[in-house]
Design a protein around this motif. Sequence first.
Motif, PDB file in Angstrom:
ATOM      1  N   THR A  52      34.893  14.150  11.163  1.00 24.78           N
ATOM      2  CA  THR A  52      34.448  15.493  12.002  1.00 24.78           C
ATOM      3  C   THR A  52      35.432  16.120  12.734  1.00 24.78           C
ATOM      4  OG1 THR A  52      32.649  13.828  12.514  1.00 24.78           O
ATOM      5  CG2 THR A  52      32.953  15.816  14.245  1.00 24.78           C
ATOM      6  N   PRO A  53      35.661  17.312  12.993  1.00 21.46           N
ATOM      7  CA  PRO A  53      36.610  18.177  13.784  1.00 21.46           C
ATOM      8  C   PRO A  53      36.556  17.659  15.153  1.00 21.46           C
ATOM      9  CG  PRO A  53      35.008  19.657  12.688  1.00 21.46           C
ATOM     10  CD  PRO A  53      34.231  18.332  12.390  1.00 21.46           C
ATOM     11  N   VAL A  54      38.006  17.455  15.423  1.00 26.42           N
ATOM     12  CA  VAL A  54      38.338  16.949  16.838  1.00 26.42           C
ATOM     13  C   VAL A  54      38.741  18.064  17.610  1.00 26.42           C
ATOM     14  CG1 VAL A  54      39.390  15.389  18.226  1.00 26.42           C
ATOM     15  CG2 VAL A  54      38.468  14.687  16.125  1.00 26.42           C
ATOM     16  N   LEU A  55      38.206  18.578  18.768  1.00 25.21           N
ATOM     17  CA  LEU A  55      38.722  19.419  19.521  1.00 25.21           C
ATOM     18  C   LEU A  55      39.039  18.941  20.918  1.00 25.21           C
ATOM     19  CD1 LEU A  55      39.011  22.622  20.600  1.00 25.21           C
ATOM     20  CD2 LEU A  55      36.514  22.264  21.470  1.00 25.21           C
ATOM     21  N   SER A  56      40.430  19.273  21.198  1.00 19.82           N
ATOM     22  CA  SER A  56      41.188  18.887  22.546  1.00 19.82           C
ATOM     23  C   SER A  56      41.330  19.903  23.375  1.00 19.82           C
ATOM     24  CB  SER A  56      42.293  17.947  22.186  1.00 19.82           C
ATOM     25  OG  SER A  56      42.231  16.855  21.300  1.00 19.82           O
ATOM     26  N   THR A  57      40.741  19.568  24.763  1.00 25.09           N
ATOM     27  CA  THR A  57      41.235  20.514  25.764  1.00 25.09           C
ATOM     28  C   THR A  57      42.136  20.059  26.581  1.00 25.09           C
ATOM     29  OG1 THR A  57      38.631  21.458  26.163  1.00 25.09           O
ATOM     30  CG2 THR A  57      40.403  21.354  27.852  1.00 25.09           C
TER      31      THR A  57
ATOM     32  N   ALA B 166      15.655  18.522  26.447  1.00 26.34           N
ATOM     33  CA  ALA B 166      15.080  19.791  25.710  1.00 26.34           C
ATOM     34  C   ALA B 166      14.947  19.844  24.325  1.00 26.34           C
ATOM     35  CB  ALA B 166      16.159  20.952  26.209  1.00 26.34           C
ATOM     36  N   VAL B 167      14.385  20.612  23.618  1.00 23.35           N
ATOM     37  CA  VAL B 167      14.348  20.702  22.211  1.00 23.35           C
ATOM     38  C   VAL B 167      15.199  22.122  21.881  1.00 23.35           C
ATOM     39  CG1 VAL B 167      12.836  20.830  20.289  1.00 23.35           C
ATOM     40  CG2 VAL B 167      12.264  19.332  22.006  1.00 23.35           C
ATOM     41  N   ASN B 168      16.045  21.863  20.645  1.00 26.77           N
ATOM     42  CA  ASN B 168      16.556  22.947  20.457  1.00 26.77           C
ATOM     43  C   ASN B 168      17.109  22.623  19.043  1.00 26.77           C
ATOM     44  OD1 ASN B 168      18.636  24.747  19.766  1.00 26.77           O
ATOM     45  ND2 ASN B 168      20.010  24.356  21.173  1.00 26.77           N
ATOM     46  N   VAL B 169      16.385  23.585  18.010  1.00 29.03           N
ATOM     47  CA  VAL B 169      16.421  23.722  16.636  1.00 29.03           C
ATOM     48  C   VAL B 169      17.835  23.758  16.358  1.00 29.03           C
ATOM     49  CG1 VAL B 169      14.070  24.318  16.511  1.00 29.03           C
ATOM     50  CG2 VAL B 169      15.721  25.893  16.519  1.00 29.03           C
ATOM     51  N   ASP B 170      18.471  24.433  17.085  1.00 25.45           N
ATOM     52  CA  ASP B 170      20.165  24.655  16.671  1.00 25.45           C
ATOM     53  C   ASP B 170      20.896  23.726  17.388  1.00 25.45           C
ATOM     54  OD1 ASP B 170      19.594  26.972  14.983  1.00 25.45           O
ATOM     55  OD2 ASP B 170      19.208  28.044  16.740  1.00 25.45           O
ATOM     56  N   ALA B 171      20.279  22.494  17.575  1.00 26.33           N
ATOM     57  CA  ALA B 171      21.114  21.589  18.407  1.00 26.33           C
ATOM     58  C   ALA B 171      22.415  20.932  17.820  1.00 26.33           C
ATOM     59  CB  ALA B 171      20.077  20.281  18.861  1.00 26.33           C
ATOM     60  N   LEU B 172      23.525  20.856  18.266  1.00 29.26           N
ATOM     61  CA  LEU B 172      24.582  20.287  17.736  1.00 29.26           C
ATOM     62  C   LEU B 172      24.782  18.846  18.446  1.00 29.26           C
ATOM     63  CD1 LEU B 172      27.152  23.118  18.662  1.00 29.26           C
ATOM     64  CD2 LEU B 172      26.323  22.363  16.237  1.00 29.26           C
TER      65      LEU B 172
ATOM     66  N   ILE C 190      32.839  27.799  19.927  1.00 29.02           N
ATOM     67  CA  ILE C 190      33.814  26.950  19.151  1.00 29.02           C
ATOM     68  C   ILE C 190      33.491  25.870  18.438  1.00 29.02           C
ATOM     69  CG2 ILE C 190      35.891  25.616  19.593  1.00 29.02           C
ATOM     70  CD1 ILE C 190      36.805  27.425  21.841  1.00 29.02           C
ATOM     71  N   TYR C 191      32.370  24.968  19.144  1.00 33.38           N
ATOM     72  CA  TYR C 191      31.829  23.854  18.117  1.00 33.38           C
ATOM     73  C   TYR C 191      31.122  24.369  16.802  1.00 33.38           C
ATOM     74  CZ  TYR C 191      31.849  21.544  22.622  1.00 33.38           C
ATOM     75  OH  TYR C 191      32.288  20.790  24.063  1.00 33.38           O
ATOM     76  N   ARG C 192      30.552  25.515  17.025  1.00 32.22           N
ATOM     77  CA  ARG C 192      29.873  26.034  15.844  1.00 32.22           C
ATOM     78  C   ARG C 192      30.922  26.580  14.759  1.00 32.22           C
ATOM     79  NH1 ARG C 192      24.589  25.676  16.821  1.00 32.22           N
ATOM     80  NH2 ARG C 192      23.578  26.093  18.762  1.00 32.22           N
ATOM     81  N   ARG C 193      31.763  27.298  15.404  1.00 20.52           N
ATOM     82  CA  ARG C 193      32.771  27.740  14.385  1.00 20.52           C
ATOM     83  C   ARG C 193      33.546  26.351  13.468  1.00 20.52           C
ATOM     84  NH1 ARG C 193      37.573  29.826  17.393  1.00 20.52           N
ATOM     85  NH2 ARG C 193      38.597  27.871  17.098  1.00 20.52           N
ATOM     86  N   LEU C 194      33.751  25.417  14.324  1.00 18.49           N
ATOM     87  CA  LEU C 194      34.595  24.294  13.673  1.00 18.49           C
ATOM     88  C   LEU C 194      33.625  23.365  12.847  1.00 18.49           C
ATOM     89  CD1 LEU C 194      36.407  22.512  16.679  1.00 18.49           C
ATOM     90  CD2 LEU C 194      37.353  23.994  14.982  1.00 18.49           C
ATOM     91  N   ALA C 195      32.305  23.237  13.264  1.00 17.08           N
ATOM     92  CA  ALA C 195      31.298  22.589  12.300  1.00 17.08           C
ATOM     93  C   ALA C 195      31.044  23.618  11.031  1.00 17.08           C
ATOM     94  CB  ALA C 195      29.890  22.529  13.048  1.00 17.08           C
ATOM     95  N   ALA C 196      30.884  24.899  11.190  1.00 15.80           N
ATOM     96  CA  ALA C 196      30.836  25.481  10.215  1.00 15.80           C
ATOM     97  C   ALA C 196      31.996  25.632   9.253  1.00 15.80           C
ATOM     98  CB  ALA C 196      30.516  26.860  10.458  1.00 15.80           C
TER      99      ALA C 196
END
Length: 375
Positions: free
Chosen positions: A131-136, A5-11, A356-362
């Motif tokens: 890079t932000p590291v998120l741990s579940t 898929a193509v997503n212009v807001d892709a992470l 959460i990804y977008r918050r951490l990246a921002a």
Amino acid sequence: MACAAVNVDALRIALIASSRHPIRQPFPGGLESHVWHLARSLCADGHRVSLFAGPGSDPGLGCAQLTVETLETSAAARQDVSMPPMDFLRDHHAYLRLMLDLAGPLADSSDVVHNHSLHYLPVAMAPAVPTPVLSTLHTPPTPWLESALAVRAGTDAHFVAVSKHTAAAWSHAIDRIDVVPNGVDVDRWPQGDGGPHLIWFGRLVAEKGAHVAIAAARRAGFAIRLAGPISDPGYFESTIAPLLGPGVTYLGHLAQPELATAIGGSAAAVITPLWDEPYGLVVAEALACGTPVAAFARGGIPEVLSADCGRLVVPDDVDALARVIPQVVALPRRVAREHARSHCSERRMVDAYVNIYRRLAANRVRADGDRKVAS
């Protein structure tokens, strides 16, 4: 391998799983199933996903594969009195190499790193990764992870728990923990018509309590089928195998489509953890198939199950479990299915993680900008 898929807001997302187990069906456990579904959905949404997992992971996920570096020690090293078990050393080496790569040559390859492993190094070494590291948090507290948290005290850390129960269990060691319940793709767990027998499914280990489910089914007067990997052969041979026969059938370790058919063709699922399940993914999977659930009220399971689609009883009380099984069998299957769709969907889980990804990246972009201004 690029996502279709193509997503212009892709992470750009790096997922860290087990260095031993490939992410493919049939899954050895719920963690591998969780990562498979998350990776598949992220790729389908157009995000660029890299996966660190055991060799042989499903190529159909559409993920790039991060190398799991193996270690072959010398004969001299293996003879040293300090030599740990080889599996431990191989895990240590694989995660050490990965984290050094993410801190060095792969530092700009991702917008966020999402750690699902149970290993201590991704947590301990996260501050070295730009890079932000998120741990579940998929488990209750372990000494290795608590040690990793202790050495990185005071650093900016990012954690998610799979249930409120699990978040509370870690609250003594972590100040802020978001909660994102696990989710299931309800389209891959279609509603079935039920059947005359019960089902228990999961890893066949003592703490999952398959033998207790058999006892409850017999007291309630129902046949029961078991499905899942034999993760503890000693437990299976000594405790489960002698119980097989009329009224108790082992179906084997089924791939997901076959497992969904078996669950959907059962009158009810009996879930009998003898420990505090961090979430209770098997409950969500059963409900998605329209199969109501009788379960011990342990860990995160009460957060998943409600009275309109199941019954909870006091942990370890086999008689109480047997008594509620006829009530559970009588519950409407469509209500169980709708509960899964509204409360346990994979879509809700993936959207919560992406937020959460977008918050951490921002936050990282802002922090980088502040550092540039300050310099």
